[in-house]
Write an enzyme that holds these catalytic residues in place. Structure first.
Site, PDB file in Angstrom:
ATOM      1  N   HIS A   1      58.455  47.480  19.291  1.00 52.19           N
ATOM      2  CA  HIS A   1      57.541  48.468  18.339  1.00 52.19           C
ATOM      3  C   HIS A   1      57.013  49.286  19.394  1.00 52.19           C
ATOM      4  O   HIS A   1      55.888  49.742  19.103  1.00 52.19           O
ATOM      5  CB  HIS A   1      56.536  47.279  17.682  1.00 52.19           C
ATOM      6  CG  HIS A   1      57.424  46.784  16.371  1.00 52.19           C
ATOM      7  ND1 HIS A   1      57.742  47.269  15.457  1.00 52.19           N
ATOM      8  CD2 HIS A   1      57.686  45.323  16.649  1.00 52.19           C
ATOM      9  CE1 HIS A   1      58.390  46.326  14.528  1.00 52.19           C
ATOM     10  NE2 HIS A   1      58.438  44.995  15.458  1.00 52.19           N
TER      11      HIS A   1
ATOM     12  N   TRP B   1      32.095  36.705  46.606  1.00 51.44           N
ATOM     13  CA  TRP B   1      33.065  37.482  45.722  1.00 51.44           C
ATOM     14  C   TRP B   1      32.020  38.806  45.453  1.00 51.44           C
ATOM     15  O   TRP B   1      31.098  38.261  44.486  1.00 51.44           O
ATOM     16  CB  TRP B   1      33.735  36.695  44.819  1.00 51.44           C
ATOM     17  CG  TRP B   1      34.533  37.300  43.749  1.00 51.44           C
ATOM     18  CD1 TRP B   1      35.851  37.600  43.711  1.00 51.44           C
ATOM     19  CD2 TRP B   1      34.265  38.207  42.290  1.00 51.44           C
ATOM     20  NE1 TRP B   1      36.522  38.131  42.771  1.00 51.44           N
ATOM     21  CE2 TRP B   1      35.503  38.592  41.793  1.00 51.44           C
ATOM     22  CE3 TRP B   1      33.152  38.156  41.604  1.00 51.44           C
ATOM     23  CZ2 TRP B   1      35.439  39.204  40.762  1.00 51.44           C
ATOM     24  CZ3 TRP B   1      33.170  38.798  40.636  1.00 51.44           C
ATOM     25  CH2 TRP B   1      34.463  39.479  40.050  1.00 51.44           C
TER      26      TRP B   1
ATOM     27  N   ARG C   1      37.198  30.541  46.271  1.00 51.64           N
ATOM     28  CA  ARG C   1      35.857  31.123  45.389  1.00 51.64           C
ATOM     29  C   ARG C   1      35.394  32.496  45.427  1.00 51.64           C
ATOM     30  O   ARG C   1      34.656  32.960  44.893  1.00 51.64           O
ATOM     31  CB  ARG C   1      34.722  30.105  45.486  1.00 51.64           C
ATOM     32  CG  ARG C   1      34.920  28.737  45.148  1.00 51.64           C
ATOM     33  CD  ARG C   1      33.748  28.055  45.263  1.00 51.64           C
ATOM     34  NE  ARG C   1      32.680  28.360  44.002  1.00 51.64           N
ATOM     35  CZ  ARG C   1      32.743  27.777  43.077  1.00 51.64           C
ATOM     36  NH1 ARG C   1      33.539  26.652  42.700  1.00 51.64           N
ATOM     37  NH2 ARG C   1      31.963  28.026  41.821  1.00 51.64           N
TER      38      ARG C   1
ATOM     39  N   GLU D   1      51.989  33.928  30.135  1.00 46.05           N
ATOM     40  CA  GLU D   1      51.621  33.273  31.346  1.00 46.05           C
ATOM     41  C   GLU D   1      52.501  33.684  32.459  1.00 46.05           C
ATOM     42  O   GLU D   1      51.942  33.778  33.766  1.00 46.05           O
ATOM     43  CB  GLU D   1      51.587  31.660  31.098  1.00 46.05           C
ATOM     44  CG  GLU D   1      51.425  30.886  32.464  1.00 46.05           C
ATOM     45  CD  GLU D   1      50.288  30.990  32.843  1.00 46.05           C
ATOM     46  OE1 GLU D   1      49.018  31.792  32.413  1.00 46.05           O
ATOM     47  OE2 GLU D   1      49.950  30.660  34.137  1.00 46.05           O
TER      48      GLU D   1
ATOM     49  N   ASN E   1      24.800  32.141  44.345  1.00 39.75           N
ATOM     50  CA  ASN E   1      26.006  32.655  43.431  1.00 39.75           C
ATOM     51  C   ASN E   1      25.642  33.082  42.237  1.00 39.75           C
ATOM     52  O   ASN E   1      24.579  32.142  41.644  1.00 39.75           O
ATOM     53  CB  ASN E   1      26.816  31.314  43.636  1.00 39.75           C
ATOM     54  CG  ASN E   1      27.972  31.382  42.573  1.00 39.75           C
ATOM     55  OD1 ASN E   1      28.392  32.343  42.265  1.00 39.75           O
ATOM     56  ND2 ASN E   1      28.435  30.234  42.140  1.00 39.75           N
ATOM     57  N   GLY E   2      25.960  33.963  41.561  1.00 37.57           N
ATOM     58  CA  GLY E   2      25.407  34.455  40.248  1.00 37.57           C
ATOM     59  C   GLY E   2      25.168  35.732  40.096  1.00 37.57           C
ATOM     60  O   GLY E   2      25.493  36.575  41.273  1.00 37.57           O
TER      61      GLY E   2
ATOM     62  N   CYS F   1      32.059  32.887  44.692  1.00 34.42           N
ATOM     63  CA  CYS F   1      31.086  32.550  45.842  1.00 34.42           C
ATOM     64  C   CYS F   1      30.978  31.118  45.810  1.00 34.42           C
ATOM     65  O   CYS F   1      30.844  30.396  45.076  1.00 34.42           O
ATOM     66  CB  CYS F   1      29.600  33.100  45.437  1.00 34.42           C
ATOM     67  SG  CYS F   1      29.812  34.960  45.241  1.00 34.42           S
TER      68      CYS F   1
ATOM     69  N   LYS G   1      51.155  35.523  35.853  1.00 31.94           N
ATOM     70  CA  LYS G   1      51.349  34.937  37.232  1.00 31.94           C
ATOM     71  C   LYS G   1      51.909  36.115  38.173  1.00 31.94           C
ATOM     72  O   LYS G   1      51.281  35.999  39.406  1.00 31.94           O
ATOM     73  CB  LYS G   1      52.185  33.697  37.277  1.00 31.94           C
ATOM     74  CG  LYS G   1      51.868  32.291  36.788  1.00 31.94           C
ATOM     75  CD  LYS G   1      50.678  31.608  37.580  1.00 31.94           C
ATOM     76  CE  LYS G   1      49.598  32.058  37.325  1.00 31.94           C
ATOM     77  NZ  LYS G   1      48.756  31.325  36.236  1.00 31.94           N
TER      78      LYS G   1
ATOM     79  N   LYS H   1      38.376  32.086  42.121  1.00 34.35           N
ATOM     80  CA  LYS H   1      39.012  31.100  41.447  1.00 34.35           C
ATOM     81  C   LYS H   1      38.069  30.629  40.197  1.00 34.35           C
ATOM     82  O   LYS H   1      38.728  30.318  39.149  1.00 34.35           O
ATOM     83  CB  LYS H   1      39.066  29.582  42.284  1.00 34.35           C
ATOM     84  CG  LYS H   1      39.518  28.357  41.673  1.00 34.35           C
ATOM     85  CD  LYS H   1      41.042  28.752  41.545  1.00 34.35           C
ATOM     86  CE  LYS H   1      41.644  27.522  40.775  1.00 34.35           C
ATOM     87  NZ  LYS H   1      42.946  27.885  40.266  1.00 34.35           N
TER      88      LYS H   1
ATOM     89  N   GLU I   1      49.260  38.822  39.058  1.00 29.97           N
ATOM     90  CA  GLU I   1      47.946  38.640  39.893  1.00 29.97           C
ATOM     91  C   GLU I   1      48.434  38.137  41.338  1.00 29.97           C
ATOM     92  O   GLU I   1      47.362  38.263  42.196  1.00 29.97           O
ATOM     93  CB  GLU I   1      47.305  37.310  39.025  1.00 29.97           C
ATOM     94  CG  GLU I   1      47.864  35.942  39.314  1.00 29.97           C
ATOM     95  CD  GLU I   1      47.068  34.877  38.478  1.00 29.97           C
ATOM     96  OE1 GLU I   1      45.596  34.911  38.651  1.00 29.97           O
ATOM     97  OE2 GLU I   1      47.427  33.970  37.905  1.00 29.97           O
TER      98      GLU I   1
HETATM   99  C1  F6R Z   1      45.050  32.855  36.425  1.00 29.92           C
HETATM  100  C2  F6R Z   1      43.674  32.082  36.313  1.00 29.92           C
HETATM  101  C3  F6R Z   1      42.742  32.564  35.463  1.00 29.92           C
HETATM  102  C4  F6R Z   1      42.056  31.350  34.840  1.00 29.92           C
HETATM  103  C5  F6R Z   1      40.723  31.978  34.275  1.00 29.92           C
HETATM  104  C6  F6R Z   1      39.910  30.907  33.465  1.00 29.92           C
HETATM  105  O1  F6R Z   1      45.984  32.064  37.257  1.00 29.92           O
HETATM  106  O2  F6R Z   1      43.602  31.087  36.882  1.00 29.92           O
HETATM  107  O3  F6R Z   1      43.056  33.476  34.422  1.00 29.92           O
HETATM  108  O4  F6R Z   1      42.612  30.807  33.989  1.00 29.92           O
HETATM  109  O5  F6R Z   1      39.648  32.710  35.106  1.00 29.92           O
HETATM  110  O6  F6R Z   1      39.585  29.920  34.347  1.00 29.92           O
HETATM  111  P1  F6R Z   1      39.257  28.524  33.825  1.00 29.92           P
HETATM  112  O7  F6R Z   1      40.528  27.673  33.505  1.00 29.92           O
HETATM  113  O8  F6R Z   1      38.746  27.814  35.151  1.00 29.92           O
HETATM  114  O9  F6R Z   1      38.120  28.651  32.994  1.00 29.92           O
END
Ligand code: F6R
Length: 612
Positions: A508, A78, A27, A485, A104-105, A2, A489, A607, A492
């Site tokens: 396995h 969000w 956000r 990772e 926000n929260g 948010c 990527k 984010k 998502e």
């Molecule tokens: C994936 C991504 C998320 C963040 C996770 C932690 O691309 O961005 O998996 O890595 O939400 O966020 P931070 O690093 O801000 O604690």
């Protein structure tokens, strides 16, 4: 999670609010809204719309609010409580329509508060937890809006970053924080607030960050901070060091692509002044650790979420390899509830791009409570985790706007390797060995450039696989976190189901899923386990799974398995994840682009995850 924005000054507020919301759209983008408070103070003008900020702009164009209003608040959502809909969009208003609030929260006890208010005749117009706050503020006693907000928050349990306006107090914005970030800024005759300081870049001359329990009162050109008990609190404002250009797309089709291409500079900024080639070590002043303290550490626990977790796993390998310190990684969401064993000779290394992730913050607090030495690796300067930890390393990667993390991951890897190098040099690593690590780190920007130069080729390879529904990513050693990772990527941003596995683990169980429609992205740069990885690729080929290989330039062995090879320059195994992950980022990006997905704003994501 948010976005919150607010402005009070001598200029019209609406354009500031809409621009700020656009900058913070990453956000949350389920719905958006603004509340404007005109100078006459007779009413609040509210506009809300489902969808992203452009939908709100359309709603504003179709039904223009008071464009001359010089005070207002805005929100991009969000969803947590209640589906994305106009009635659940913020701002929420009080029963009289005189008070508007953005939040926000999560209000943990909202059901109880709502029931209590409903029993006294309050009627609610949304399914959100946030709306109760607007009702509570109206009910609360107080001679000023700030006093009413303070009183209203007394029974509230949960987390909040809020901004409140009222047409009874035109030109005043009251903001409060508990667990959700809030930055307040001033510039000339204006005062402003945002849940992300990047939204104030180029706008605020100076910015201050609120702490939990703070309430700030903004009036044109100034703000004061008080506690919930209404006593003055000193929160000095400092210049905002964010380049406004960094929050624009700069000619790229997406923020994610821009940020992928920014990675050489991000790494240069992260490494600058921190490598000491002559001594074969690193200098990380923010850790504030002397050699004795470093030498007395007995174990390291790394904690983080998502992409940061995978970078952290890479760090565990480096801590053990370079420093010989027993190290492990913990999901931040598990850390607090698992009652983990940490002691004063444990270093808790927390990683967070945003520095606001609720689970990581909770882990930091728990580790502090248990007496561990808490260190943070964060990108956002002044973020809550960085401040709570008190010691750590800033990434200096620049703002990350695309929801999928890219440049923060690479810089986290670089920061962890520098930390491992520094710790290693207090222990078993010789100067000559340290110098090899320094050299490898210095080469990372060039390694990344070599992969970026293959962007077109990676796009062509992505075309072949863009219609796949499932994919596997496999790797060994340092390539194992990189495989996790790469899969994250892809899933998502392209919504292709992808799994990251240790290359040896496929047999396995998951190997049962391999067939010609399921590609395997094999991470096979030169390194100690190269031959073993080749054997695992062979196992995939034997099940007719097509293979995309990310391998060292001119590796003849890999050609036996596939023609879809993305090449990385030769480099030591402990740094090879850097170019390999860039190749994965570009692969995921192009698959998502070809599938027509909204790359910078993937569905259901946000984010900065400030709820548990
Ligand atoms: C994936 C991504 C998320 C963040 C996770 C932690 O691309 O961005 O998996 O890595 O939400 O966020 P931070 O690093 O801000 O604690």
């Amino acid at each position: 999670m948010c976005g919150i924005i607010g402005f009070t000054g001598q200029a019209p507020a609406l354009s500031f609010l809409l621009d700020g919301l656009r900058r913070m759209e990453y956000r949350g983008y389920d719905s958006a809204g603004v509340a404007l408070c005109g100078a006459s103070g007779d009413r609040l003008d509210i506009r809300r719309a489902v969808g992203n900020v452009s939908e709100l702009e359309k709603a504003v164009a179709e039904n223009p609010p008071d464009r001359s209003a010089r005070c207002g608040i805005g929100h991009t959502r969000w969803a947590t409580h209640g589906a994305p809909s106009e009635r659940n969009a913020h701002p929420h208003v009080s029963p009289s329509g005189k008070i508007a609030i953005v939040h926000n929260g999560i209000i943990d006890n909202f059901a109880e508060l709502k029931a209590r208010l409903a029993a006294t005749g309050h009627v609610f117009n949304s399914d959100t937890d946030s709306e109760v706050l607007a009702h509570l503020v109206e009910e609360a006693a107080g001679n000023t809006l700030a006093e009413k907000v303070m009183a209203a928050l007394t029974p509230v349990r949960g987390t909040y970053g809020i901004a409140v306006v009222s047409c009874d107090w035109p030109g005043v914005i009251v903001v409060a924080r508990k667990g959700s970030p809030i930055a307040v800024g001033i510039a000339g005759s204006a005062a402003m607030v945002a849940s992300d300081p990047a939204a104030l870049a180029g706008r605020a001359e100076r910015v201050a960050y609120l702490d939990d329990g703070d309430v700030a009162i903004l009036t044109p050109g100034s703000f004061e901070v008080r506690s919930l008990a209404n006593t003055p609190v000193d929160r000095p404002a400092s210049p905002l060091d964010i380049d406004p250009a960094a929050v624009e797309k700069g000619g790229f089709e997406h923020f994610m692509l821009k940020e992928i291409f920014e990675q050489p500079e991000a790494l240069e900024n992260c490494l600058r002044g921190r490598l000491l080639p002559d001594e074969g070590t690193a200098k990380l002043s923010g850790l504030r650790l002397g050699p004795r303290e470093m030498a007395s550490l007995c174990n390291i626990v790394v904690t983080a979420c998502g992409t940061s977790y995978y970078a952290g796993l890479h760090g565990v390998y480096a801590f053990e390899q370079f420093a010989g310190i027993p190290s492990r990684i913990e999901q931040a969401a598990e850390f607090r509830y698992r009652n983990p064993i940490v002691s004063p000779d444990t270093a808790l290394v927390s990683l967070s791009q945003s520095g606001e992730t609720a689970d990581t913050l909770a882990a930091v607090r728990e580790a502090k409570r248990k007496g561990a030495l808490v260190l943070s690796i964060c990108n956002v300067v002044g973020s809550t985790i960085a401040r709570e930890a008190g010691r750590g390393v800033y990434l200096h990667a620049g703002p990350e706007i695309g929801v999928a993390s890219t440049k923060a991951f690479l810089c986290q890897v670089a920061a962890l390797e520098m930390m491992a190098l520094l710790l290693g040099r207090t222990r078993r690593l010789s100067g000559a060995e340290g110098a090899i690590v320094v050299k490898a780190l210095e080469s990372t920007p060039e390694l990344v450039r070599a992969v970026l130069a293959q962007n077109d080729r990676i796009a062509t390879i992505a075309e072949k696989y863009a219609s796949a529904n499932d994919a596997f990513f496999i790797g060994r050693g340092y390539q194992y976190p990189a495989a996790l990772e790469g899969a994250l990527k892809l899933k998502e941003i392209s919504y292709v189901h992808a799994e990251g596995y240790h290359a040896a683990e496929l047999k396995h169980g998951p190997i049962a899923l391999l067939e010609p429609a399921v590609p395997v992205v094999a991470l096979a740069p030169q390194g100690p386990e190269h031959d073993k990885t080749l054997a695992n690729i062979q196992e995939c080929r034997a099940r007719s799974a097509p293979v995309v290989a990310i391998a060292t330039e001119s590796d003849p062995a890999i050609r036996a398995f596939t023609e879809d090879i993305i090449e990385v320059p030769p480099c030591p195994d402990f740094i090879a994840a850097v170019p390999v992950v860039v190749a994965e980022q570009l692969f995921a990006y192009h698959v998502a682009r070809l599938r027509g997905e909204p790359i910078d704003r993937p569905r259901n994501l946000a984010k900065s995850v400030t709820v548990e």
